[in-house]
Design a protein around this motif. Structure first.
Motif, PDB file in Angstrom:
ATOM      1  N   CYS A   1       0.388   3.029   3.717  1.00  0.00           N
ATOM      2  CA  CYS A   1       0.770   2.443   5.007  1.00  0.00           C
ATOM      3  C   CYS A   1       1.666   1.222   4.863  1.00  0.00           C
ATOM      4  O   CYS A   1       2.013   0.602   5.862  1.00  0.00           O
ATOM      5  CB  CYS A   1      -0.491   2.096   5.808  1.00  0.00           C
TER       6      CYS A   1
ATOM      7  N   CYS B   1      -4.363  -0.316   0.170  1.00  0.00           N
ATOM      8  CA  CYS B   1      -5.044  -1.421   0.824  1.00  0.00           C
ATOM      9  C   CYS B   1      -6.496  -1.021   1.115  1.00  0.00           C
ATOM     10  O   CYS B   1      -6.880   0.140   0.952  1.00  0.00           O
ATOM     11  CB  CYS B   1      -4.325  -1.799   2.115  1.00  0.00           C
TER      12      CYS B   1
ATOM     13  N   CYS C   1      -6.850   1.959   3.615  1.00  0.00           N
ATOM     14  CA  CYS C   1      -6.535   3.276   3.065  1.00  0.00           C
ATOM     15  C   CYS C   1      -7.492   3.642   1.940  1.00  0.00           C
ATOM     16  O   CYS C   1      -7.735   4.823   1.688  1.00  0.00           O
ATOM     17  CB  CYS C   1      -5.096   3.308   2.570  1.00  0.00           C
TER      18      CYS C   1
ATOM     19  N   CYS D   1       0.836  -1.196   0.000  1.00  0.00           N
ATOM     20  CA  CYS D   1       0.000   0.000   0.000  1.00  0.00           C
ATOM     21  C   CYS D   1       0.876   1.253   0.000  1.00  0.00           C
ATOM     22  O   CYS D   1       1.827   1.342   0.778  1.00  0.00           O
ATOM     23  CB  CYS D   1      -0.911  -0.030   1.221  1.00  0.00           C
TER      24      CYS D   1
END
Ligand SMILES: [Zn+2]
Length: 109
Positions: A27, A44, A47, A24
């Motif tokens: 993050c 992801c 997010c 991601c």
């Protein structure tokens, strides 16, 4: 036209298989399945929710395999080239001392 769209989707999937796109962009969680088509990054599920809440005029999130992609969206995604180029562009403006949140970060502010 359908054929062209399928080729485009294959290109997007290829892009996601590249090393820097397997995590991601926000993050670093592994195997992101969502993509912000206009920013050109993979995110992801967690997010993706954040990107959706910002609004599609800023970040247009699409599910890689299910959502219909327009050829413009595919072109935009390919043009940015994925997470490392996007991070290079966006993180150039990070304030000094700012660190990126990780996969366990809370969404509360
Ligand atoms: Zn994430």
């Amino acid at each position: 036209m359908i054929g062209k769209c399928l080729i485009g989707k294959t290109k997007v999937k290829d892009l996601l298989l590249q090393k820097d796109n397997r995590f991601c962009v926000d993050c670093n969680a592994p195997n992101p399945k969502w993509v912000s088509a206009n920013i050109g990054v993979s995110v992801c599920l967690k997010c993706c929710g954040v990107h959706r809440s910002i609004g599609s005029q800023i970040s247009k999130v699409l599910f890689v395999t299910l959502d219909e992609w327009s050829s413009d969206e595919i072109d935009a995604m390919i043009e940015v080239g994925g997470n490392s180029s996007a991070n290079y562009i966006y993180e150039a403006y990070f304030p000094k001392g700012y660190t990126k949140p990780g996969p366990d970060a809370s969404h509360k502010q």
